[in-house]
Scaffold this active site. Structure first.
Site, PDB file in Angstrom:
ATOM      1  N   MET A  30       0.850  -1.193   0.000  1.00  0.00           N
ATOM      2  CA  MET A  30       0.000   0.000   0.000  1.00  0.00           C
ATOM      3  C   MET A  30       0.884   1.241   0.000  1.00  0.00           C
ATOM      4  O   MET A  30       0.481   2.310   0.469  1.00  0.00           O
ATOM      5  CB  MET A  30      -0.939  -0.015   1.208  1.00  0.00           C
ATOM      6  CG  MET A  30      -1.914  -1.188   1.146  1.00  0.00           C
ATOM      7  SD  MET A  30      -3.469  -0.894   2.002  1.00  0.00           S
ATOM      8  CE  MET A  30      -2.894  -0.693   3.669  1.00  0.00           C
ATOM      9  N   ALA A  32       3.981   3.906   0.853  1.00  0.00           N
ATOM     10  CA  ALA A  32       4.696   4.360   2.052  1.00  0.00           C
ATOM     11  C   ALA A  32       5.810   3.353   2.358  1.00  0.00           C
ATOM     12  O   ALA A  32       5.953   2.852   3.477  1.00  0.00           O
ATOM     13  CB  ALA A  32       3.750   4.530   3.238  1.00  0.00           C
ATOM     14  N   HIS A  37       9.489  -3.299   3.216  1.00  0.00           N
ATOM     15  CA  HIS A  37       9.023  -3.562   1.847  1.00  0.00           C
ATOM     16  C   HIS A  37      10.215  -3.864   0.932  1.00  0.00           C
ATOM     17  O   HIS A  37      10.145  -4.750   0.069  1.00  0.00           O
ATOM     18  CB  HIS A  37       8.294  -2.340   1.272  1.00  0.00           C
ATOM     19  CG  HIS A  37       7.032  -1.978   1.997  1.00  0.00           C
ATOM     20  ND1 HIS A  37       6.918  -0.842   2.754  1.00  0.00           N
ATOM     21  CD2 HIS A  37       5.828  -2.606   2.059  1.00  0.00           C
ATOM     22  CE1 HIS A  37       5.691  -0.777   3.257  1.00  0.00           C
ATOM     23  NE2 HIS A  37       5.016  -1.833   2.862  1.00  0.00           N
ATOM     24  N   GLY A 147       4.944  -9.818   4.147  1.00  0.00           N
ATOM     25  CA  GLY A 147       5.729  -9.719   5.372  1.00  0.00           C
ATOM     26  C   GLY A 147       5.007 -10.361   6.552  1.00  0.00           C
ATOM     27  O   GLY A 147       3.790 -10.248   6.693  1.00  0.00           O
ATOM     28  N   GLU A 148       5.795 -10.985   7.425  1.00  0.00           N
ATOM     29  CA  GLU A 148       5.215 -11.688   8.581  1.00  0.00           C
ATOM     30  C   GLU A 148       4.738 -10.752   9.685  1.00  0.00           C
ATOM     31  O   GLU A 148       4.179 -11.213  10.664  1.00  0.00           O
ATOM     32  CB  GLU A 148       6.226 -12.688   9.162  1.00  0.00           C
ATOM     33  CG  GLU A 148       6.355 -13.934   8.325  1.00  0.00           C
ATOM     34  CD  GLU A 148       7.211 -15.006   8.977  1.00  0.00           C
ATOM     35  OE1 GLU A 148       7.974 -14.685   9.915  1.00  0.00           O
ATOM     36  OE2 GLU A 148       7.112 -16.163   8.535  1.00  0.00           O
ATOM     37  N   LYS A 149       4.977  -9.447   9.537  1.00  0.00           N
ATOM     38  CA  LYS A 149       4.406  -8.544  10.556  1.00  0.00           C
ATOM     39  C   LYS A 149       2.888  -8.729  10.571  1.00  0.00           C
ATOM     40  O   LYS A 149       2.268  -8.781  11.610  1.00  0.00           O
ATOM     41  CB  LYS A 149       4.761  -7.087  10.283  1.00  0.00           C
ATOM     42  CG  LYS A 149       4.233  -6.178  11.404  1.00  0.00           C
ATOM     43  CD  LYS A 149       4.644  -4.753  11.215  1.00  0.00           C
ATOM     44  CE  LYS A 149       3.917  -4.083  10.094  1.00  0.00           C
ATOM     45  NZ  LYS A 149       2.464  -3.910  10.344  1.00  0.00           N
ATOM     46  N   GLN A 153      -2.655 -12.060   8.213  1.00  0.00           N
ATOM     47  CA  GLN A 153      -2.991 -11.750   6.813  1.00  0.00           C
ATOM     48  C   GLN A 153      -2.466 -12.844   5.872  1.00  0.00           C
ATOM     49  O   GLN A 153      -3.136 -13.214   4.897  1.00  0.00           O
ATOM     50  CB  GLN A 153      -2.403 -10.393   6.430  1.00  0.00           C
ATOM     51  CG  GLN A 153      -2.523 -10.056   4.954  1.00  0.00           C
ATOM     52  CD  GLN A 153      -2.110  -8.633   4.641  1.00  0.00           C
ATOM     53  OE1 GLN A 153      -2.914  -7.746   4.729  1.00  0.00           O
ATOM     54  NE2 GLN A 153      -0.853  -8.419   4.278  1.00  0.00           N
ATOM     55  N   SER A 185       6.820  -0.381   9.986  1.00  0.00           N
ATOM     56  CA  SER A 185       5.441  -0.254   9.544  1.00  0.00           C
ATOM     57  C   SER A 185       5.258   1.121   8.936  1.00  0.00           C
ATOM     58  O   SER A 185       5.853   2.104   9.408  1.00  0.00           O
ATOM     59  CB  SER A 185       4.501  -0.394  10.748  1.00  0.00           C
ATOM     60  OG  SER A 185       3.218   0.097  10.433  1.00  0.00           O
TER      61      SER A 185
HETATM   62  O1  PAF Z   1      -0.173  -5.702   3.775  1.00  0.00           O
HETATM   63  C1  PAF Z   1      -0.555  -4.772   3.042  1.00  0.00           C
HETATM   64  O2  PAF Z   1       0.132  -3.768   2.849  1.00  0.00           O
HETATM   65  C2  PAF Z   1      -1.914  -4.877   2.385  1.00  0.00           C
HETATM   66  O3  PAF Z   1      -2.840  -5.471   3.230  1.00  0.00           O
HETATM   67  C3  PAF Z   1      -1.871  -5.569   1.018  1.00  0.00           C
HETATM   68  C4  PAF Z   1      -1.478  -7.029   1.147  1.00  0.00           C
HETATM   69  C5  PAF Z   1      -0.900  -4.855   0.111  1.00  0.00           C
HETATM   70  C6  PAF Z   1      -3.252  -5.517   0.369  1.00  0.00           C
HETATM   71  O4  PAF Z   1      -3.682  -4.204   0.182  1.00  0.00           O
END
Ligand code: PAF
Length: 280
Positions: A30, A32, A37, A147-149, A153, A185
Site C-alpha cells: 500500500m 509508504a 518492503h 511480510g510476517e508482521k 494476513q 510499519s
Molecule cells: O499488507 C498490506 O500492505 C496490504 O494489506 C496488502 C497485502 C498490500 C493488500 O492491500
C-alpha cells in the site's frame, strides 16, 4: 522501471515478460515503502526474473475511514525506492481503475479470518482478499511476497488462494525491525517523538515473554504480555493472543507456549494502532 497505472497496460507488460519465459514475482503493497518492503522486493528480485510491485492504498480493507484518510501516501519516494531496488514494473492505479464498480464479492475465509484482526476490524480481511485476488488474477505471478508482521494476513491470503484456486507460491518474509526493535510499519511515521520512544517496548515485552513462557501457561503468558505492555506509559493493548501458527486458532490456555505457536499483539500507542508478533 516502468510505472504503469492501468490494468490493461499491466496485463500487457506481464504478457510480454511471460512470452520471454521470465518468472514473475509480485510484491503487493500500500505504498509508504520502508526497508521492510524493500526486503520483500529484494527477495523477489533474487528469486524471480520479472518483479512487479503494486502501490495502492486499498479502500475496501479499511474499516475505519479516518485510518484510510490519514494513511501515508508517498508516491514519489516510493518510486525512488522501487527504482533503486530494481523493480521492473511499479503498478500505481487509481481507485476507479481497480474498482470501476463496487466489489461486492464476499469470501468464505473461515476461522482464520474470524479471530484477532478479523474480530477487531470487521470486513478488513474481505477487503484484503478482494484486492489481492484482483492482483493475482491480473498478474498471475509465480510467487507473491508478504511480510510476517501481518502474520494473520498471510494465513488469510493462503485461504483465499485455496478458495480461488490460484496457482502460485506465497512467500512469507521475516519482520524487519528498526535498530531498537520496533517492527517496521508505514504507520510508524504517525508516531510523535514521545510515542516513537515508547513503541519499541512492544517487541521488548514479546521477547521477555519467551523466557516467561518457559515455566508458564498460554493464558499466564498472555496476561504477562498485556499487563507489562499496559504498564508502560501510554501503551494500551487491544489484544494479545497466542495461536496456532497455521490455523490462527487460540492455543489451549492451559498448555505451555511452544513450537508452532505465535503470539500476536495489537497496541494503541498515542492513537496509532501498531501490530507485532513473536514465534514461541
Ligand atoms: O499488507 C498490506 O500492505 C496490504 O494489506 C496488502 C497485502 C498490500 C493488500 O492491500
Amino acid at each position: 522501471m516502468n510505472v504503469i497505472r492501468t490494468v490493461k497496460e499491466l496485463r500487457q507488460a506481464v504478457a510480454d515478460a511471460k512470452a520471454k519465459g521470465l518468472t514473475v514475482g509480485l510484491v503487493p503493497t500500500m505504498g509508504a515503502l520502508h526497508a521492510g518492503h524493500v526486503s520483500l522486493i529484494d527477495r523477489a528480485r533474487r528469486e524471480c526474473e520479472f518483479v512487479v510491485v503494486s502501490d495502492f492504498v486499498n479502500p475496501t480493507q479499511f474499516n475505519n475511514k479516518e485510518d484510510l484518510v490519514t494513511y501515508p501516501r508517498t508516491e514519489a519516494a516510493d518510486c525512488e525506492k522501487m527504482e533503486a531496488a530494481g523493480v521492473d514494473v511499479a503498478f500505481i492505479p487509481t481507485v476507479e481503475e481497480i474498482y470501476p464498480e463496487p466489489d461486492t464479492r464476499v469470501f468464505d475465509l473461515g476461522p482464520v479470518a474470524e479471530v484477532m484482526e478479523g474480530a477487531m476490524r470487521p470486513g478488513h480481511f474481505n477487503g484484503v482478499a478482494q484486492i489481492v485476488s484482483k492482483l493475482f488474477a491480473i498478474v498471475e505471478p509465480d510467487k507473491a511476497y508478504f511480510g510476517e508482521k501481518d502474520f494473520q494476513q498471510i494465513a488469510v491470503i493462503r485461504r483465499m488462494v485455496e478458495l480461488e484456486g490460484f496457482n502460485l507460491e506465497i512467500v512469507d518474509c521475516p519482520i524487519m525491525r528498526e535498530s531498537d526493535g520496533l517492527a517496521m510499519s508505514s504507520r510508524n511515521v504517525r508516531l510523535d517523538a514521545e510515542h516513537r520512544a515508547l513503541a519499541p517496548e512492544i517487541h521488548k515485552v514479546l521477547e521477555k515473554s519467551l523466557a516467561y513462557a518457559a515455566d508458564h501457561t498460554v493464558s499466564e503468558t498472555e496476561r504477562f504480555v498485556v499487563e507489562t505492555i499496559n504498564s508502560t506509559g501510554d501503551l494500551e493493548t487491544e489484544y494479545y493472543q497466542i495461536v496456532d501458527a497455521l490455523t490462527m486458532q487460540p492455543a489451549d490456555p492451559s498448555a505451555q507456549p511452544g513450537k508452532g505457536m505465535v503470539g500476536c499483539v495489537t497496541v494503541y500507542c498515542g492513537g496509532v494502532r501498531l501490530i507485532d508478533n513473536i514465534k514461541y
